[in-house]
Design a protein around this motif. Structure first.
Motif, PDB file in Angstrom:
ATOM      1  N   UNK B 153     -17.531 -19.408 -30.453  1.00 31.54           N
ATOM      2  CA  UNK B 153     -16.975 -18.884 -29.380  1.00 31.54           C
ATOM      3  C   UNK B 153     -15.937 -17.496 -29.783  1.00 31.54           C
ATOM      4  N   UNK B 154     -15.399 -17.660 -30.963  1.00 28.23           N
ATOM      5  CA  UNK B 154     -14.638 -16.629 -31.496  1.00 28.23           C
ATOM      6  C   UNK B 154     -15.498 -15.553 -31.942  1.00 28.23           C
ATOM      7  N   UNK B 156     -18.262 -14.555 -30.517  1.00 32.39           N
ATOM      8  CA  UNK B 156     -18.614 -14.000 -29.006  1.00 32.39           C
ATOM      9  C   UNK B 156     -17.458 -13.108 -28.598  1.00 32.39           C
ATOM     10  N   UNK B 157     -16.305 -13.784 -28.706  1.00 31.55           N
ATOM     11  CA  UNK B 157     -15.234 -13.063 -28.023  1.00 31.55           C
ATOM     12  C   UNK B 157     -14.693 -11.653 -28.797  1.00 31.55           C
ATOM     13  N   UNK B 158     -15.118 -11.519 -30.209  1.00 32.38           N
ATOM     14  CA  UNK B 158     -14.828 -10.586 -31.057  1.00 32.38           C
ATOM     15  C   UNK B 158     -15.916  -9.356 -30.370  1.00 32.38           C
ATOM     16  N   UNK B 160     -17.453  -9.062 -27.899  1.00 41.15           N
ATOM     17  CA  UNK B 160     -17.020  -8.572 -26.433  1.00 41.15           C
ATOM     18  C   UNK B 160     -15.998  -7.750 -26.472  1.00 41.15           C
TER      19      UNK B 160
END
Lengths: 200, 200
Positions: B153-154, B156-158, B160
């Motif tokens: 999840x982290x 993916x956030x990075x 994005x």
């Protein structure tokens, strides 16, 4: 045409917005707007010398009224902690964009096109929005809630880090089922980066 | 046409890439590629049933070779701290994209178009890249360098949060003079969000 009444900029933009919505940005000419206003092409031409300048002025007004003004109330508000305010500000920006993309597709398409072509208007709009984030960050630093960051640079970085959720180039992703989970993940990352660490 | 030699997928894609570069994606037909390969339209049609599928296959191979493979070496490498590796990975991704945007504009334009239209290929490519960031994050958590985050999840956030710097929709910004300062600002925000705080 000496019997024409003087036109205010607001009247012209009201009518231009109606005509642009009806015919679409590609098919609307300055002459169409002049006809709808019942003035000569020359009269309107003194205000807007091209289709592009008319479209840009309508988009600029729309960005101010529909995006920047509602967000200013949050940036200048006093409710909740600064991180609550920052999250609400981002969610409101994103919510407005999503609503317009689905409920006002003509205006949204025009805004997306202007984003590509009219760099100056968009830069001014972004500077204004980043200024609002700066206000929240400065407040949070003063209150000891945020680290001693450089406020304007941090505000710009936050705006860029959420581009996926508010830039019109990515609007197809906004109906993706994991868009809210993605927002939360980027938000958590950001919050960890700005929140001050309690001293021991 | 029984005297045709069997064609490998790689041969077809090599020739298709040349033809697409020469004529441009919009003007290249399956028949043009068949001619360049000196095979019948029917033979090529068994491999690629449309212009779109040919373009997508060429782009897919290009993404793997030009982006994913060089980045895998960094994600799986052992040099430097995990935050140094993560920064190098992001800078290499962004550097590749910028180089292709300026030095290989035909291929870059095709990739930008496929990004808009071929969601599956792009999703698979993104999943692969996010998997590489996940590897770095997991290593950093194990080493105590990063907080106990949810790795995927982290990652993916990075990915994005850096969209501005690597998504083809924003390539016009990549020659902006403040692009490197913007990268640094987003990087600092991110690093603050993932780095573990030394315990007292």
């Amino acid at each position: 045409m000496s019997n024409e009444l003087p036109l205010s900029k607001e009247q012209i933009l009201d009518t231009a917005e109606q005509v642009l919505r009806r015919f679409g940005p590609d098919k609307t000419s300055v002459l169409d707007v002049a006809r709808a206003l019942q003035v000569s092409h020359g009269t309107l031409y003194r205000h807007f010398s091209s289709k592009a300048s008319l479209r840009e002025a309508v988009t600029d007004r729309w960005l101010t009224r529909s995006i920047a003004e509602p967000l200013a109330d949050i940036a200048n508000g006093t409710d909740g902690s600064y991180s609550v305010r920052l999250r609400l500000w981002l969610q409101t920006l994103i919510g407005c964009k999503r609503t317009y993309a689905s409920d006002d597709p003509e205006m949204f398409a025009m805004y997306a096109a202007v984003t590509e072509s009219a760099a100056e208007i968009i830069e001014a709009h972004l500077d204004h929005l980043i200024g609002q984030i700066t206000t929240i960050i400065e407040g949070g630093i003063r209150a000891g809630e945020f680290k001693a960051l450089e406020p304007r640079e941090t505000a710009r970085a936050i705006f860029l880090a959420f581009l996926h959720f508010h830039h019109p180039a990515h609007f197809r992703q906004w109906t993706n089922e994991r868009i809210d989970a993605d927002f939360d993940a980027v938000w958590r990352l950001l919050l960890g980066g700005i929140t001050s660490v309690p001293s021991h």
